[in-house]
Write a protein that holds these residues in place. Structure first.
Motif, PDB file in Angstrom:
ATOM      1  N   TYR A  59       1.026  -1.140   0.122  1.00  0.00           N
ATOM      2  CA  TYR A  59       0.382   0.736  -0.111  1.00  0.00           C
ATOM      3  C   TYR A  59       1.101   1.339  -0.211  1.00  0.00           C
ATOM      4  O   TYR A  59       1.929   1.255   0.360  1.00  0.00           O
ATOM      5  N   ASN A  60       0.159   2.088  -0.930  1.00  0.00           N
ATOM      6  CA  ASN A  60       1.066   3.544  -0.388  1.00  0.00           C
ATOM      7  C   ASN A  60       0.246   4.015   0.450  1.00  0.00           C
ATOM      8  O   ASN A  60      -0.414   4.671   0.530  1.00  0.00           O
ATOM      9  N   PRO A  61       1.517   4.430   1.393  1.00  0.00           N
ATOM     10  CA  PRO A  61       0.730   4.663   2.989  1.00  0.00           C
ATOM     11  C   PRO A  61       0.762   6.525   2.987  1.00  0.00           C
ATOM     12  O   PRO A  61      -0.601   7.159   3.813  1.00  0.00           O
ATOM     13  N   ALA A  62       1.503   6.773   2.170  1.00  0.00           N
ATOM     14  CA  ALA A  62       0.779   9.062   1.278  1.00  0.00           C
ATOM     15  C   ALA A  62      -0.840   8.826   1.075  1.00  0.00           C
ATOM     16  O   ALA A  62      -1.647   9.341   1.643  1.00  0.00           O
ATOM     17  N   LYS A  63      -1.621   7.823   0.037  1.00  0.00           N
ATOM     18  CA  LYS A  63      -2.235   8.032  -0.110  1.00  0.00           C
ATOM     19  C   LYS A  63      -3.480   7.117   0.537  1.00  0.00           C
ATOM     20  O   LYS A  63      -4.589   8.118   1.276  1.00  0.00           O
ATOM     21  N   LEU A  64      -3.374   6.594   1.830  1.00  0.00           N
ATOM     22  CA  LEU A  64      -3.616   5.712   3.058  1.00  0.00           C
ATOM     23  C   LEU A  64      -4.651   7.602   4.317  1.00  0.00           C
ATOM     24  O   LEU A  64      -5.008   7.171   5.295  1.00  0.00           O
ATOM     25  N   LYS A  65      -2.720   7.472   3.518  1.00  0.00           N
ATOM     26  CA  LYS A  65      -3.022   8.439   5.353  1.00  0.00           C
ATOM     27  C   LYS A  65      -4.112  10.039   5.178  1.00  0.00           C
ATOM     28  O   LYS A  65      -4.549  11.021   5.665  1.00  0.00           O
ATOM     29  N   ALA A  66      -4.325  10.435   3.613  1.00  0.00           N
ATOM     30  CA  ALA A  66      -4.874  11.764   2.411  1.00  0.00           C
ATOM     31  C   ALA A  66      -6.452  11.027   3.042  1.00  0.00           C
ATOM     32  O   ALA A  66      -7.396  11.445   3.272  1.00  0.00           O
ATOM     33  N   LYS A  67      -6.468   9.366   2.709  1.00  0.00           N
ATOM     34  CA  LYS A  67      -7.781   9.328   3.032  1.00  0.00           C
ATOM     35  C   LYS A  67      -8.795   8.905   3.871  1.00  0.00           C
ATOM     36  O   LYS A  67      -9.723   8.162   4.751  1.00  0.00           O
ATOM     37  N   TYR A  68      -8.063   8.183   4.966  1.00  0.00           N
ATOM     38  CA  TYR A  68      -8.154   7.430   6.238  1.00  0.00           C
ATOM     39  C   TYR A  68      -7.653   7.807   7.499  1.00  0.00           C
ATOM     40  O   TYR A  68      -6.512   8.099   7.859  1.00  0.00           O
ATOM     41  N   LYS A  69      -8.403   7.555   8.341  1.00  0.00           N
ATOM     42  CA  LYS A  69      -7.602   8.008  10.019  1.00  0.00           C
ATOM     43  C   LYS A  69      -7.738   6.553  10.747  1.00  0.00           C
ATOM     44  O   LYS A  69      -9.184   6.369  10.735  1.00  0.00           O
ATOM     45  N   PRO A  70      -6.816   5.836  10.680  1.00  0.00           N
ATOM     46  CA  PRO A  70      -6.725   5.233  11.234  1.00  0.00           C
ATOM     47  C   PRO A  70      -7.003   5.199  13.626  1.00  0.00           C
ATOM     48  O   PRO A  70      -7.068   5.975  13.878  1.00  0.00           O
ATOM     49  N   SER A  71      -7.722   4.014  14.022  1.00  0.00           N
ATOM     50  CA  SER A  71      -7.767   3.720  14.960  1.00  0.00           C
ATOM     51  C   SER A  71      -6.138   3.222  16.185  1.00  0.00           C
ATOM     52  O   SER A  71      -6.630   3.774  17.418  1.00  0.00           O
ATOM     53  N   VAL A  72      -5.231   3.507  15.905  1.00  0.00           N
ATOM     54  CA  VAL A  72      -4.105   4.133  16.210  1.00  0.00           C
ATOM     55  C   VAL A  72      -3.641   4.794  16.042  1.00  0.00           C
ATOM     56  O   VAL A  72      -3.269   4.796  14.282  1.00  0.00           O
ATOM     57  N   PRO A  73      -2.363   5.393  16.120  1.00  0.00           N
ATOM     58  CA  PRO A  73      -1.895   6.450  15.701  1.00  0.00           C
ATOM     59  C   PRO A  73      -0.571   5.729  14.157  1.00  0.00           C
ATOM     60  O   PRO A  73      -0.055   4.729  14.573  1.00  0.00           O
ATOM     61  N   TRP A  74      -0.311   6.588  12.967  1.00  0.00           N
ATOM     62  CA  TRP A  74       0.193   6.070  12.318  1.00  0.00           C
ATOM     63  C   TRP A  74       1.738   5.292  12.506  1.00  0.00           C
ATOM     64  O   TRP A  74       1.950   4.383  12.272  1.00  0.00           O
ATOM     65  N   ASP A  75       2.233   6.084  12.938  1.00  0.00           N
ATOM     66  CA  ASP A  75       4.175   6.100  13.355  1.00  0.00           C
ATOM     67  C   ASP A  75       4.156   5.225  14.883  1.00  0.00           C
ATOM     68  O   ASP A  75       4.983   5.420  15.630  1.00  0.00           O
ATOM     69  N   GLN A  76       2.898   4.782  15.655  1.00  0.00           N
ATOM     70  CA  GLN A  76       2.902   4.302  16.811  1.00  0.00           C
ATOM     71  C   GLN A  76       3.879   2.821  16.509  1.00  0.00           C
ATOM     72  O   GLN A  76       2.752   1.759  16.020  1.00  0.00           O
ATOM     73  N   PRO A  77       4.447   2.806  17.401  1.00  0.00           N
ATOM     74  CA  PRO A  77       4.791   0.568  17.525  1.00  0.00           C
ATOM     75  C   PRO A  77       3.777  -0.279  16.888  1.00  0.00           C
ATOM     76  O   PRO A  77       2.809   0.316  18.986  1.00  0.00           O
TER      77      PRO A  77
END
Length: 331
Positions: A59-77
């Protein structure tokens, strides 16, 4: 020597086993679901983040970040087995009641929750192009047609019948109304369904009625009365008025149409419409039951021995109905 080798192999085995256990303890199972899609992504993460895990899956993270909000932070281990939900920032068009559509951006997962968010009320009779539990997808259009049921009563007039009875006491050709006819009423319940304010289906049901009263007309079957030439010469009278001749005519009633008469006058009681080939315009008449009249108007339905009598009200015209009478041509 053998003892030393055995110890070395044992230590190596312990170290290898320890590394395997440590790897297993660090490797986490992650399931990623999308609010606007049915499919999910299952992957293993070894100390990485959601962004890295989805990149590893193509997946392309940049495109996903523009269209989706995750239930956990993107950069959290990711430190444990987990399920992660990506909420779509979906563009949705909403069209209600036939009006122009409005565009919104929402992260609600279903149509029902989206409508609740926008405070849109959906009635039980309304029609939708989607179900309440249907997933919201990007560039989706939701259409709600407002269905309204209206019930009202409608009253229609029922014409009365005319019954003719022979009467030997009356001269031949003479007619006399024995019983006035009265129109009846038919009362209907009219149910109409409207879609976005426009009528779709109409149902008409009879709920009550008032039967009309039959008009009874006595028709003369005795000897016809005729006036001698000397009587006509001296001037016969009817209601104190001199007349030159009589004729049988079928009379009807009408009321104000807003138009002037054929002779340019304003119609009033005493104005009658005639066939000018039978009765010239301007002729003075006497009509039993109606009174004096002047032939001032014509009409498309006035043909031959037909005379249309003007009344001040529609009720009077209806009450007069259609009568055959002897008409007196005044001098």
């Amino acid at each position: 020597m053998k003892k030393t080798l055995i110890i070395s192999i044992g230590v190596a085995a312990i170290l290898l086993l320890s590394g395997t256990v440590g790897y297993a303890m660090m490797n986490k199972e992650v399931t990623v679901s999308f609010s606007d899609k049915e499919k999910t992504v299952s992957t293993n993460v070894l100390g990485g983040t959601l962004e890295e895990a989805l990149a590893d899956e193509g997946y392309n993270p940049a495109k996903l970040k523009a269209k989706y909000k995750p239930s956990v932070p993107w950069d959290q281990p990711i430190q444990k087995d987990t399920n992660i939900r990506l909420a779509c920032k979906c563009d949705v068009s909403l069209k209600v009641g036939g009006k122009d559509p409005k565009k919104y951006t929402t992260m609600e997962p279903t149509v029902g929750e989206f409508l609740k968010e926008k405070k849109v009320q959906v009635d039980s009779n309304d029609q939708m192009n989607a179900t309440m539990n249907e997933k919201i997808t990007d560039n989706m259009t939701v259409v709600i047609d407002k269905i309204e049921r209206r019930v009202q009563k409608k009253v229609e007039t029922v014409d009365f019948d005319v019954k003719k009875e022979k009467d030997p006491e009356l001269p031949a050709g003479e007619k006399k109304v024995e019983q006035e006819g009265k129109p009846g009423k038919a009362i209907y319940q009219v149910t109409a369904l409207y879609k976005n304010g426009k009528a779709m289906v109409t149902d008409k049901k009879l709920v009550d009625q008032v039967k009309p009263v039959t008009q009874i007309v006595k028709v003369g079957s005795g000897e016809e009365e005729t006036a001698s030439n000397s009587e006509l010469a001296s001037g016969s009278r009817i209601a104190g008025l001199k007349y030159s001749r009589t004729m049988q005519a079928e009379t009807t009633g009408y009321t104000a149409t807003g138009n002037k008469t054929a002779t340019g006058t304003t119609p009033r009681r005493g104005t009658v419409a005639v066939d000018p080939d039978v009765i010239p315009l301007g002729t003075r008449l006497y009509i039993p039951g109606y009174g004096q009249a002047v032939a001032e108007d014509t009409g498309g339905a006035v043909d031959g021995n037909v005379i249309d009598l003007y009344f001040d009200s529609e009720e009077e015209a209806i009450q007069w109905g259609r009568r055959n009478v002897t008409v007196y041509i005044l001098e």
